[in-house]
Scaffold this motif. Structure first.
Motif, PDB file in Angstrom:
ATOM      1  N   GLN A 167     -11.299  28.307 -10.384  1.00 29.94           N
ATOM      2  CA  GLN A 167     -11.780  26.947 -10.633  1.00 29.94           C
ATOM      3  C   GLN A 167     -11.087  26.009  -9.651  1.00 29.94           C
ATOM      4  OE1 GLN A 167     -14.202  26.363 -12.766  1.00 29.94           O
ATOM      5  NE2 GLN A 167     -14.221  28.481 -13.466  1.00 29.94           N
ATOM      6  N   THR A 210     -10.791  22.021  -8.332  1.00 26.47           N
ATOM      7  CA  THR A 210     -11.103  20.637  -8.671  1.00 26.47           C
ATOM      8  C   THR A 210     -10.971  19.782  -7.417  1.00 26.47           C
ATOM      9  OG1 THR A 210     -10.217  20.996 -10.878  1.00 26.47           O
ATOM     10  CG2 THR A 210     -10.530  18.724 -10.194  1.00 26.47           C
ATOM     11  N   THR A 263     -15.008  19.865 -11.105  1.00 24.66           N
ATOM     12  CA  THR A 263     -14.534  21.246 -11.170  1.00 24.66           C
ATOM     13  C   THR A 263     -15.670  22.166 -10.757  1.00 24.66           C
ATOM     14  OG1 THR A 263     -13.064  20.649 -12.980  1.00 24.66           O
ATOM     15  CG2 THR A 263     -13.490  22.991 -12.646  1.00 24.66           C
ATOM     16  N   SER A 310     -16.704  26.385  -9.562  1.00 26.55           N
ATOM     17  CA  SER A 310     -16.327  27.795  -9.507  1.00 26.55           C
ATOM     18  C   SER A 310     -16.517  28.311  -8.090  1.00 26.55           C
ATOM     19  CB  SER A 310     -17.187  28.622 -10.461  1.00 26.55           C
ATOM     20  OG  SER A 310     -16.941  28.239 -11.790  1.00 26.55           O
TER      21      SER A 310
END
Length: 119
Positions: A97, A99, A104, A106
């Motif tokens: 993950q 940010t 956020t 993947s």
């Protein structure tokens, strides 16, 4: 996702041994990845001799002669080197993950699996 990319440190795992004049066991950085042919060019590995025809540049100096440079090697004949143990290892992918600017996301990330005795 590619297992081997430009700039990776790889080791030759097949071919003739160094004692017989081969490259097996040598490590080097990937200079170029030829995706269509499944081949990589590795720095200091698989040197070939190329005869270049003699010509002239605009300044009048002669060019040509015998040159040596790296030739491509099949991607299955090299293994990525684990940065911690400096041994060849297999490559895995995991989802992390990330940010960025409050969003956020993947992302698939490469990682070196645990390297065995000799791969």
């Amino acid at each position: 996702m590619a297992k081997i990319k430009k700039g990776d440190l790889v080791q030759v795992i097949t071919g003739a041994a160094q004692a017989r004049g081969g490259d097996r066991g040598k490590q080097g950085r990937v200079i170029e990845v030829l995706v269509e042919q499944n081949r990589v060019v590795v720095e200091g590995i698989n040197f070939v001799t190329k005869h270049v025809r003699v010509g002239q540049t605009q300044r009048g100096s002669k060019t040509g002669g015998i040159e040596t440079h790296e030739a491509p090697i099949h991607i299955s004949n090299v293994a990525l080197v684990d940065p911690e143990t400096k041994k060849p290892t297999r490559v895995g992918h995991r989802v992390d993950q990330v940010t960025k600017d409050g969003v956020t996301k993947s992302v698939r990330v490469r990682y070196a699996k645990k390297s065995g005795k000799d791969l």
